[in-house]
Write an enzyme that holds these catalytic residues in place. Structure first.
Site: not given
Length: 550
Positions: A44, A147, A157, A312-313, A396
């Site tokens: 993903t 990540s 990525k 990014d989170r 989520e």
């Protein structure tokens, strides 16, 4: 699954990755493509793996980088490539390998000033800023990051000119080309020595940090945060934004304390996650234990937050609710933004993934905004964000981004920094922290309880689940309620979800195969209570197992 006895405790010396061995194996290991796990595989969010398992080695990066160059040539993408990296140990050698190939192919590469680590949103912003108003000579980017994954992991990525993570058509092309190059023994890979690549006329420097920080007040109401003297604390979790936060505090004169400025590729300062692994996940109460403990005992802060390794989170810590569950904060952010951004178009929609909470749909209905529900993966939102169709997108797993105050695109990839700072703006402008606002929303719209279980599945069963049809599910009820919808394609864009989602009036479940283990995952949610949730999970496994064994 049972938690490790070490969950939430500081990592022991035995848990720390052997960085010299990790780097040595990066250069020494040669992948065997007969082993599926050692092939280039874009999930993903890019290709991920570990040099210790021969799934992220120099050969992978050389081949992927050449494949990106070939893809750029095929698509006529000839602007600069913005190259960033996070603080994982494998990111620095992988970035060096990528530059050697990019330079040999004549690609203009934008490296960070002072070799600064680079958050994913800074790369997305740089691409969009450069491409604004252009029809040709477009830029794209690469982020070297796995990540929030453990310290032995590496990741690569690719972000095309729309600024977001590449979609499945793009990654399938790059993946196939990279594997072909590895099969050929890297025949066809152009490469030059690293020192020569650094001196190449096509290698440039770019100030990602200040380019990003100087535009933040176009996304976040910094004046409101400053006027209300909101006291904030942040833990960068040793990630790529570690030097961004101090600059943000200075630039906007904010009461923002950076609790941890350490950068250590072993991440020895982390408390370990539920399974005993070090994982820089800001949505995990185990990984966030240090910040939670600090916030609980130090009452000088109004709100606290953290971001993962490539920033990014986000993870939001409030006085009223502690670490706010991801779906709770997404609902609050959506409810707030669409009522406090008067310049946003009345046609702007909300983006969510199929396994995000149904309360987002209920908030959307309350706001009279369309909710676009897509498969897992933020890549599905990139075009909508880029084109101004989506005002807010969230998933989520604690990834989100949203438009500028004037309604134009900010980033088309996840941005943990703005999601974190938004919690301070919400507190400043409403007088309530996000936990208190969520409690009001839940009282009005219903309080969902969610859960997830993993079930064993053979590779054949996993493939069957990924291609399952609604007709294969022999069921009319779920946990005593009539089934209203069965989705195998996401209702928002009709893309296959790689599994199935079943919905009733007061609950739902979704089942998807794992990409790395011989299991499938069941996500579920109930708007009744915990007992109803457990019934959904039990029924879900029975329904899926019946279909897989038919």
């Amino acid at each position: 699954m049972k938690n490790s006895p070490y969950a939430g405790k500081l990592a022991t010396s035995a848990m720390l990755v052997d960085v010299p061995k990790l780097i040595a194996d990066y250069y020494a290991g040669i992948p065997d493509l007969a082993v599926p796990a050692q092939r280039v595989m874009f999930g993903t969010s890019g290709h991920r793996g570990s040099s210790l398992e021969r799934s992220f080695n120099e050969w992978h990066i050389l081949a992927i980088s050449q494949a990106v160059c070939d893809y750029r040539a095929w698509q006529g993408i000839n602007g600069p490539l913005f190259l960033g990296l996070d603080t994982h140990a494998l990111s620095i050698p992988a970035s060096a390998s990528a530059l050697e190939v990019l330079a040999a192919n004549g690609v203009d590469v934008m490296l960070a000033h002072n070799d600064e680590f680079t958050p994913t949103p800074a790369i997305s912003l740089a691409i969009l800023t450069y491409n604004r108003g252009r029809r040709s000579g477009l830029a794209d980017g690469v982020v070297i990051t796995p990540s929030h994954n453990p310290p032995d992991a590496g990741g690569f990525k690719y972000n095309p000119p729309n600024g977001g993570a590449a979609d499945t058509q793009v990654t399938a092309w790059i993946e196939a080309r990279a594997n072909a190059l590895i099969t050929s023994g890297l025949n066809g890979v152009k490469r030059m020595p690293h020192e020569q690549a650094m001196r190449a006329s096509t290698t440039h420097r770019y100030d990602y940090l200040n380019a990003y920080v100087d535009e933040l007040d176009q996304v976040i109401d910094m004046t409101a945060i400053r006027a209300e003297s909101i006291r904030m604390a942040v833990d960068p979790l040793g990630g790529a934004g570690v030097h961004y936060w101090g600059r943000i505090a200075e630039r906007y004169r904010l009461d923002l304390t950076v609790l941890n400025t350490q950068v250590d590729p072993t991440f020895r300062f982390m408390s370990v996650d539920w399974d005993g692994k070090i994982r820089m996940d800001p949505s995990s109460p185990f990984a966030m234990q240090s910040l939670l403990s600090r916030f609980e005992h130090d009452h000088s802060y109004d709100i606290a937050f953290a971001c993962d390794t490539d920033h990014d989170r986000h993870g939001i810590v409030t006085k009223s609710a502690g670490l706010l569950p991801t779906n709770h904060y997404l609902a609050v952010a959506i409810d707030y933004l669409f009522q406090h951004r008067p310049l946003w178009s009345s046609e702007m929609s909300i983006g969510k993934t199929v396994v995000s909470s149904e309360i987002i749909n209920r908030v959307g209905s309350k706001l009279d905004r369309r909710v676009l529900e897509v498969p897992a993966g933020f890549k599905w939102f990139a075009e909508g964000l880029h084109d101004g169709i989506l005002g807010f997108c969230g998933e989520e797993s604690a990834g989100a981004t949203f438009s500028r105050i004037d309604g134009t695109v900010w980033t088309s990839d996840k941005d943990g920094i703005t999601a974190a700072l938004l919690s301070a703006e919400i507190t400043a402008r409403t007088g309530m922290d996000p936990g208190e606002i969520y409690a009001k929303l839940a009282s009005e719209l219903g309080a969902p309880v969610g859960g997830r279980i993993d079930a064993v599945a053979t590779p054949v069963q996993k493939k069957k689940l990924s291609n399952i049809s609604a007709q294969q599910l022999q069921c009319g009820e779920l946990a005593g309620e009539q089934i209203q919808h069965i989705f195998t394609n996401a209702p928002g864009n009709n893309a296959a979800i790689g599994g199935v989602k079943v919905v009733t009036a007061n609950g739902w479940f979704a089942a998807r195969p794992s990409g790395t283990e011989d299991i499938y995952k069941i996500y579920a949610e109930s708007f009744r209570d915990e007992e109803h949730l457990q019934r959904i999970l039990l029924d879900a496994q029975a329904i899926v197992d019946l279909a897989l064994n038919a």
